[in-house]
Design a protein around this motif. Structure first.
Motif, short mmCIF file in Angstrom:
data_model
loop_
_atom_site.label_atom_id
_atom_site.label_comp_id
_atom_site.label_asym_id
_atom_site.label_seq_id
_atom_site.Cartn_x
_atom_site.Cartn_y
_atom_site.Cartn_z
N ILE A 1 0.87 -1.17 0.00
CA ILE A 1 0.00 0.00 0.00
C ILE A 1 0.91 1.23 0.00
O ILE A 1 1.75 1.39 0.90
CB ILE A 1 -0.95 0.03 1.21
N PHE A 2 0.72 2.08 -0.99
CA PHE A 2 1.60 3.23 -1.17
C PHE A 2 0.78 4.51 -1.29
O PHE A 2 -0.35 4.47 -1.79
CB PHE A 2 2.48 3.06 -2.41
N LYS B 1 2.75 0.09 3.54
CA LYS B 1 2.76 -1.34 3.86
C LYS B 1 3.46 -2.08 2.71
O LYS B 1 3.23 -1.77 1.54
CB LYS B 1 1.32 -1.84 3.99
N GLY B 2 4.30 -3.04 3.06
CA GLY B 2 4.92 -3.89 2.06
C GLY B 2 6.03 -3.21 1.30
O GLY B 2 6.16 -1.98 1.30
N PRO B 3 6.85 -3.98 0.58
CA PRO B 3 7.95 -3.39 -0.20
C PRO B 3 7.45 -2.76 -1.50
O PRO B 3 6.51 -3.25 -2.13
CB PRO B 3 8.85 -4.60 -0.48
N LEU C 1 6.06 2.09 -10.39
CA LEU C 1 5.66 2.70 -9.12
C LEU C 1 6.86 3.32 -8.41
O LEU C 1 8.00 2.87 -8.56
CB LEU C 1 5.03 1.65 -8.21
N GLY C 2 6.57 4.36 -7.62
CA GLY C 2 7.56 4.92 -6.73
C GLY C 2 8.50 5.93 -7.34
O GLY C 2 9.43 6.39 -6.66
N ARG C 3 8.26 6.30 -8.61
CA ARG C 3 9.18 7.22 -9.26
C ARG C 3 8.50 8.53 -9.64
O ARG C 3 8.64 9.54 -8.98
CB ARG C 3 9.79 6.56 -10.51
N ASP C 4 7.73 8.48 -10.71
CA ASP C 4 7.15 9.70 -11.27
C ASP C 4 5.73 9.90 -10.77
O ASP C 4 5.13 9.06 -10.11
CB ASP C 4 7.16 9.63 -12.80
N GLN C 5 5.14 11.04 -11.17
CA GLN C 5 3.76 11.34 -10.80
C GLN C 5 2.80 10.37 -11.46
O GLN C 5 1.90 9.83 -10.81
CB GLN C 5 3.43 12.77 -11.21
N ASN C 6 2.96 10.14 -12.76
CA ASN C 6 2.09 9.23 -13.49
C ASN C 6 2.78 7.88 -13.64
O ASN C 6 3.98 7.81 -13.95
CB ASN C 6 1.74 9.80 -14.86
#
Length: 305
Positions: free
Chosen positions: A80-81, A96-98, A117-122
Motif C-alpha cells: 500500500i503506497f 505497507k509492504g515493499p 511505481l515509486g518514481r514519477d507522478q504518473n
C-alpha cells in the motif's frame, strides 16, 4: 467524515478473484464521491493499492488515512503506497509492504499493461480511461486510428485488440512511445502500429500527410509546460477536418477537474464548426458510484458529416 470512506474498504471482497484480479479505480475523489475527500483518488493495481493525494491534506486527515491503511490486512494486498502531489512534484511513501523496483504487469479486463511505481507522478496507466478502452475494443475493427497524446499507448492497445487496421501513436516523449511498444508486445497485438515522437502543435502538416483516419482520439494533458488545455485544444480541433475521413468518429477527452461538461462541449463545438455532430458522452461503469458526472474526466464522441 472518514466513516464512509473506510467502510468501503471494509466491505470490499478481495477474495473474489474475478473482481480483485483486474485493476480498477476504487475512490474517485474529484468526482465528489466522498465529501471532504475531493483530492483523494484510490486505485487498485493488483496486488498493490495506491492512494493519490492530488494536493496535501490537513495533517490530521493525512494521519488518519495513513493509520487506517497501514493496518489494512488483506493477503491479496502486497503493498500500500501513498503519493502526494505538491508544487508540481510527486512524493511517494510506503504504508505497507515493499515497493517494487521493477515495472509491474497489471491486468485491466482483457488487457495487460506495464506500470512503474515509486518514481514519477504518473505510473503509466490512467484507470478513468477504462470505459474508452472497452469502447475501442468493440468499435475499432478495420479502422485507421490516430491516437494523439498517446502517452504509453494504452488506448492504442485497446484499438489493436479490437482489430484496428492501423494505429498511429503521437507523443512528444520517445520514452513513453517505447513504453507503448512494450505494452503492444505484452498484449501480443497484431497489425500495423506506428510511433511518432512529435510536437503535435508543430506537426499539423505531418498529420495531414499521415491521414485520413477513420477514428481520431485526442487525450491531452490538462496543464503542462508544453500544452495548455485552454490555449491549445481549440488550435488542434480546427485542424481535425483535414485529418478525419467523412463519416469518421472523433473522441475528445478532457481531464481538468474544474472544467464543466457544458463548457468543454461549447469550446469544442465552437472550434470544430458545423461539420461535426455531437453523439454522446462516454460514461462507463468503472467510475465508482456516487460521483458527480459534471466534473470527472470528460469523454465526448463526435461524427464528421
Amino acid at each position: 467524515m472518514f466513516r464512509d470512506l473506510f467502510s468501503l474498504f471494509d466491505r470490499l471482497d478481495f477474495d473474489d478473484l474475478g473482481w480483485a484480479s483486474s485493476a480498477k479505480r476504487l475512490v474517485h475523489g474529484r468526482g465528489r464521491q466522498f465529501p471532504g475527500f475531493e483530492n483523494v483518488t484510490i486505485e487498485w493495481f493488483p496486488p498493490y493499492l495506491i492512494i493519490f493525494l492530488h494536493r496535501p491534506l490537513a495533517p490530521e486527515i493525512t494521519a488518519s488515512i495513513k493509520e487506517y491503511f497501514a493496518q489494512l490486512d488483506r493477503p491479496q494486498i502486497h503493498g500500500i503506497f501513498m503519493q502526494t502531489r505538491d508544487l508540481g512534484k510527486a512524493f511517494w511513501e510506503i504504508l505497507k509492504g515493499p515497493m517494487p523496483d521493477k515495472p509491474v504487469v497489471v491486468r485491466e479486463g482483457p488487457f495487460q499493461f506495464l506500470i512503474k511505481l515509486g518514481r514519477d507522478q504518473n505510473i503509466g496507466l490512467f484507470l478513468d480511461m477504462a470505459p474508452l478502452r472497452l469502447w475501442l475494443l468493440l468499435n475499432s475493427s478495420g479502422k485507421t486510428v490516430l491516437n494523439l497524446f498517446s502517452y504509453t499507448c494504452a488506448l492504442s492497445v485497446a484499438a489493436a485488440k479490437g482489430q484496428a487496421r492501423q494505429v498511429h501513436n503521437v507523443d512528444m516523449r520517445k520514452n513513453f512511445l517505447t513504453w507503448g511498444r512494450e505494452n503492444h508486445t505484452l498484449n501480443q497485438c497484431q497489425g500495423s502500429f506506428f510511433y511518432h515522437p512529435l510536437d503535435i502543435l508543430k506537426s499539423f502538416g505531418r498529420l495531414t500527410r499521415l491521414g485520413p483516419f477513420d477514428l481520431i482520439i485526442i487525450d491531452p494533458p490538462s496543464h503542462q509546460e508544453s500544452f495548455s488545455l485552454e490555449r491549445n485544444y481549440a488550435r488542434i480541433l480546427k485542424r481535425v477536418p483535414e485529418w478525419l475521413s467523412p463519416g469518421g468518429t472523433l473522441v475528445l477527452v478532457a481531464n481538468d477537474p474544474v472544467l464543466a461538461r457544458d463548457n468543454f462541449r461549447s469550446m469544442a463545438e465552437q472550434a470544430l464548426g458545423p461539420l461535426f455532430q455531437f453523439l454522446c458522452w462516454g460514461d462507463g461503469p468503472t467510475i465508482p458510484l456516487g460521483t458527480d458526472a459534471n466534473f470527472p474526466v470528460k469523454v465526448a464522441f463526435y461524427k464528421m458529416n
